[in-house]
Design a protein around this motif. Structure first.
Motif, mmCIF file in Angstrom:
data_model
loop_
_atom_site.group_PDB
_atom_site.id
_atom_site.type_symbol
_atom_site.label_atom_id
_atom_site.label_comp_id
_atom_site.label_asym_id
_atom_site.label_seq_id
_atom_site.Cartn_x
_atom_site.Cartn_y
_atom_site.Cartn_z
ATOM 1 N N ILE A 1 -3.669 5.020 1.625
ATOM 2 C CA ILE A 1 -3.404 5.312 2.653
ATOM 3 C C ILE A 1 -4.345 4.503 3.734
ATOM 4 O O ILE A 1 -3.730 4.221 5.058
ATOM 5 N N CYS A 2 -5.386 4.621 3.315
ATOM 6 C CA CYS A 2 -6.484 3.949 4.091
ATOM 7 C C CYS A 2 -6.046 2.322 4.439
ATOM 8 O O CYS A 2 -6.270 1.984 5.391
ATOM 9 N N VAL A 3 -5.872 1.864 3.391
ATOM 10 C CA VAL A 3 -5.594 0.409 3.412
ATOM 11 C C VAL A 3 -4.159 0.082 4.025
ATOM 12 O O VAL A 3 -4.082 -1.032 4.876
ATOM 13 N N ILE B 1 3.466 5.774 -5.932
ATOM 14 C CA ILE B 1 3.542 5.690 -7.466
ATOM 15 C C ILE B 1 2.069 6.235 -7.924
ATOM 16 O O ILE B 1 1.965 6.154 -9.181
ATOM 17 N N SER B 2 0.938 6.075 -7.113
ATOM 18 C CA SER B 2 -0.376 6.695 -7.509
ATOM 19 C C SER B 2 -0.271 7.918 -7.978
ATOM 20 O O SER B 2 0.482 9.283 -7.564
ATOM 21 N N ASN B 3 -1.278 8.379 -8.828
ATOM 22 C CA ASN B 3 -1.194 9.662 -9.518
ATOM 23 C C ASN B 3 -2.345 10.688 -9.137
ATOM 24 O O ASN B 3 -2.274 11.698 -8.830
ATOM 25 N N GLY B 4 -3.501 9.969 -8.834
ATOM 26 C CA GLY B 4 -4.542 10.984 -8.159
ATOM 27 C C GLY B 4 -4.707 10.888 -6.856
ATOM 28 O O GLY B 4 -4.349 10.016 -6.136
ATOM 29 N N SER C 1 0.712 -1.190 0.096
ATOM 30 C CA SER C 1 0.062 0.161 -0.045
ATOM 31 C C SER C 1 0.865 1.266 -0.088
ATOM 32 O O SER C 1 0.519 2.547 -0.676
ATOM 33 N N PHE C 2 2.144 1.309 0.686
ATOM 34 C CA PHE C 2 2.901 2.538 0.705
ATOM 35 C C PHE C 2 3.410 2.618 -0.539
ATOM 36 O O PHE C 2 3.497 3.954 -1.036
#
Length: 171
Positions: free
Chosen positions: A43-45, A32-35, A26-27
């Motif tokens: 972050i929740c996970v 690498i996430s865009n949105g 998850s980190f």
């Protein structure tokens, strides 16, 4: 009462390992996430996996009970993803819309650009759909295993807490 096990493996280290793997995954996905929406979900996970890690490591009844509830919700989410993602992804690949997607690696663009006929698009879509279906099925299995192990750990923690509070201390 014996500590819970999955076959011959002790459950606590297995749950801690799965939670640690999920937190690291998850980190990395957050980085690498865009949105912003996708980043918040990662972050929740991450926090949920850290709660699971804390509960399993400390053998805490309260944290394990909440981890069990959260893991059950993750099983439901995995099942919903299983029903949606493979169909959408296979349709996207089979329709040829991937040629307009610019965020692919050059090797992936070369593979997709070589697909020109409707039959090749269909085969590409079907193959990618089955691959994603297999991956999401494995995800459901891991979440179900995690739920089973957390439930066993919660029952064990509850039993050991009850037995330790009912003993008399002799000075």
């Amino acid at each position: 009462m014996d500590p819970p096990k999955l076959f011959c493996l002790p459950a606590r280290p297995l749950v801690c390992g799965l939670a640690l793997f999920g937190a690291i995954r998850s980190f990395i996905q957050f980085i690498i996430s865009n949105g912003i929406t996708v980043g918040i979900s990662h972050i929740c996970v991450l926090f949920l996996d850290l709660l699971l890690l804390f509960g399993a490591y400390k053998n805490d009844v309260f944290a394990l009970k909440w981890s069990q509830r959260v893991t059950f919700a993750c099983v439901i989410i995995s099942i919903i993803r299983f029903l949606i993602y493979p169909v959408v992804f296979a349709s996207y690949m089979a329709s040829g819309l991937t040629r307009n997607f610019t965020d692919l690696a050059p090797s992936e663009i070369e593979i997709i650009s070589n697909v020109t006929s409707a039959k090749e698009n269909f085969v590409l879509g079907m193959t990618s759909g089955f691959t994603l279906e297999f991956a999401t099925a494995i995800s459901i299995g891991v979440e179900c295993l995690k739920y089973l192990l957390v439930h066993r750990l919660w029952e064990y923690a509850k039993a050991t807490e009850a037995s330790s509070s009912s003993r008399y201390v002799i000075p």
